[in-house]
Design a protein around this motif. Structure first.
Motif, mmCIF file in Angstrom:
data_model
loop_
_atom_site.group_PDB
_atom_site.id
_atom_site.type_symbol
_atom_site.label_atom_id
_atom_site.label_comp_id
_atom_site.label_asym_id
_atom_site.label_seq_id
_atom_site.Cartn_x
_atom_site.Cartn_y
_atom_site.Cartn_z
ATOM 1 N N VAL A 1 11.425 -5.583 4.918
ATOM 2 C CA VAL A 1 10.870 -5.424 3.667
ATOM 3 C C VAL A 1 11.732 -5.505 2.631
ATOM 4 O O VAL A 1 11.444 -6.140 1.661
ATOM 5 C CB VAL A 1 10.148 -3.882 3.767
ATOM 6 N N VAL A 2 12.928 -4.988 2.999
ATOM 7 C CA VAL A 2 14.140 -5.504 1.761
ATOM 8 C C VAL A 2 14.284 -6.864 1.639
ATOM 9 O O VAL A 2 14.396 -7.406 0.325
ATOM 10 C CB VAL A 2 15.214 -4.718 2.134
ATOM 11 N N ARG A 3 14.221 -7.476 2.688
ATOM 12 C CA ARG A 3 14.390 -8.985 2.359
ATOM 13 C C ARG A 3 13.142 -9.529 1.844
ATOM 14 O O ARG A 3 13.595 -10.692 0.818
ATOM 15 C CB ARG A 3 14.488 -9.821 3.778
ATOM 16 N N GLY A 4 12.007 -8.935 2.101
ATOM 17 C CA GLY A 4 10.717 -9.628 1.337
ATOM 18 C C GLY A 4 10.670 -9.107 0.024
ATOM 19 O O GLY A 4 9.953 -9.742 -0.702
ATOM 20 N N ALA A 5 11.220 -7.918 -0.383
ATOM 21 C CA ALA A 5 11.400 -7.640 -1.719
ATOM 22 C C ALA A 5 11.851 -8.448 -2.790
ATOM 23 O O ALA A 5 11.591 -8.546 -3.884
ATOM 24 C CB ALA A 5 11.650 -6.085 -1.666
ATOM 25 N N ALA B 1 6.832 -15.421 7.739
ATOM 26 C CA ALA B 1 7.465 -15.122 9.055
ATOM 27 C C ALA B 1 7.837 -13.719 8.902
ATOM 28 O O ALA B 1 7.549 -12.853 10.114
ATOM 29 C CB ALA B 1 8.596 -16.034 8.987
ATOM 30 N N LEU B 2 8.085 -13.226 7.799
ATOM 31 C CA LEU B 2 8.224 -11.729 7.478
ATOM 32 C C LEU B 2 7.214 -10.880 8.074
ATOM 33 O O LEU B 2 7.084 -9.867 8.899
ATOM 34 C CB LEU B 2 9.047 -11.271 6.470
ATOM 35 N N ALA B 3 5.867 -11.399 7.722
ATOM 36 C CA ALA B 3 4.699 -10.672 7.989
ATOM 37 C C ALA B 3 4.417 -10.448 9.380
ATOM 38 O O ALA B 3 4.149 -9.816 10.003
ATOM 39 C CB ALA B 3 3.518 -11.350 7.154
ATOM 40 N N VAL B 4 4.568 -11.769 10.063
ATOM 41 C CA VAL B 4 4.200 -11.914 11.420
ATOM 42 C C VAL B 4 5.149 -10.947 12.391
ATOM 43 O O VAL B 4 4.818 -10.450 13.104
ATOM 44 C CB VAL B 4 4.635 -13.416 11.880
ATOM 45 N N GLU B 5 6.321 -11.001 11.847
ATOM 46 C CA GLU B 5 7.434 -10.103 12.452
ATOM 47 C C GLU B 5 6.878 -8.784 12.488
ATOM 48 O O GLU B 5 7.140 -7.688 13.412
ATOM 49 C CB GLU B 5 8.832 -10.038 12.253
ATOM 50 N N ASP C 1 7.236 0.109 -1.012
ATOM 51 C CA ASP C 1 6.962 0.348 0.344
ATOM 52 C C ASP C 1 8.418 0.579 1.139
ATOM 53 O O ASP C 1 8.091 1.495 2.276
ATOM 54 C CB ASP C 1 6.125 -0.931 1.020
ATOM 55 N N ILE C 2 9.432 0.525 0.538
ATOM 56 C CA ILE C 2 10.625 0.853 1.327
ATOM 57 C C ILE C 2 10.502 2.203 1.394
ATOM 58 O O ILE C 2 11.119 3.060 2.373
ATOM 59 C CB ILE C 2 11.916 0.314 0.398
#
Length: 303
Positions: free
Chosen positions: A96-100, A112-116, A218-219
């Motif tokens: 989530v931090v990476r996606g933020a 890819a982040l969502a799938v993981e 969301d973090i």
């Protein structure tokens, strides 16, 4: 006044004494071979009652020991499941931090982040349905899995009961050995609710990633859920320590009961062997004396 002693009365007395000596010798031989003072209740009713009471306590202690071991196994399963779930949430937080960081992620990376994250959600569901001996450790007294997934909506539903699973560790002591799945993993399918399930939270984050929405807030939600898990695992550790302490105390009691029962039932072997030897000598002497008393008479020859 002179009492008349007949040959027949002398014979009867000799045979009676011989039988009494033989009975005592047989009793001592039985004690020496069995190692027990009491082989039947009539040997010593008072000690037999004490022995029965001690054996009853031994049986209760043995059952408590089995209860404790079973409880430790339950709590160990729970501890492993929660700690594994915390590691999954730590990974989810990193994602989530990476996606933020929207400036560093493109659509493919966010997918890819969502799938993981969805994979982590499934892994968390597996941990929530951990079982021990076929029973869910997070569902209370309910049968079946703690969480089930709706095949249409994909939502997860908590199926646990409010009842708790306990194990008796003493005459008046019980310890809870299950965990509240609702407190660990949450129940609400609303990701913004205080009791939002970890599944709803990760599902919502995955959807936001695909939509390109901000997931910075969301973090905090993940951290909140992780704190609740850690709070539960702390309670599990405290209960495990309680069981281990009860196990140690019960071990001392078991040894004490064994010593008490031995004091009531077991013979003093050296003293018993000496008494047995003395009784054997007495028996041989009684046989010799009886042989002299039971001399054949004229009537025996006439027969």
């Amino acid at each position: 006044m002179i009492t008349r002693v007949t040959h027949q009365s002398t014979q009867r007395a000799a045979v009676t004494n011989l039988q009494a000596t033989q009975s005592r010798l047989a009793q001592l031989q039985e004690r020496a071979s069995s190692g027990k003072m009491i082989t039947k209740a009539s040997d010593d009713p008072a000690k037999a009652a004490d022995a029965m009471a001690l054996r009853k306590e031994q049986q209760a202690s043995a059952q408590y020991s089995r209860n404790i071991q079973d409880g430790v196994s339950w709590l160990t399963s729970i501890d492993t499941a929660i700690n594994t779930s915390v590691s999954y949430l730590n990974r989810a937080r990193d994602l989530v931090v990476r996606g933020a960081n929207s400036g560093a992620t493109n659509a493919e990376a966010r997918e890819a982040l969502a799938v993981e994250l969805e994979g982590l959600r499934e892994s968390l569901a597996a941990q929530a349905n951990t079982t021990y001996l076929g029973r869910s450790v997070f569902a209370g007294t309910a049968d079946g899995p703690a969480y089930t997934q709706d095949t249409v909506t994909g939502d997860y539903t908590y199926n646990g009961s409010p009842g708790i699973v306990e194990r008796r560790t003493g005459a008046g002591t019980t310890v809870r050995v299950d965990a509240d799945g609702a407190a660990v993993f949450g129940t609400s399918n609303d990701p913004d609710a205080p009791d939002a399930s970890v599944y709803a939270l990760l599902t919502d984050i995955a959807a936001k990633l695909r939509a390109g929405e901000d997931i910075q807030s969301d973090i905090t939600k993940i951290d909140s859920r992780k704190d609740k898990m850690l709070s539960e695992v702390t309670g599990v550790g405290a209960r495990t320590n309680q069981l281990e302490s009860a196990k140690e105390i019960l071990g001392h009691k078991t040894m004490s009961l064994k010593g008490d029962l031995s004091a009531v039932e077991d013979i003093d072997l050296p003293a018993t062997l000496i008494e047995l030897q003395m009784q054997e000598v007495a028996y041989q002497a009684a046989l010799g004396a009886t042989a002299r008393v039971l001399q054949p008479s004229l009537l025996d020859y006439l027969k």
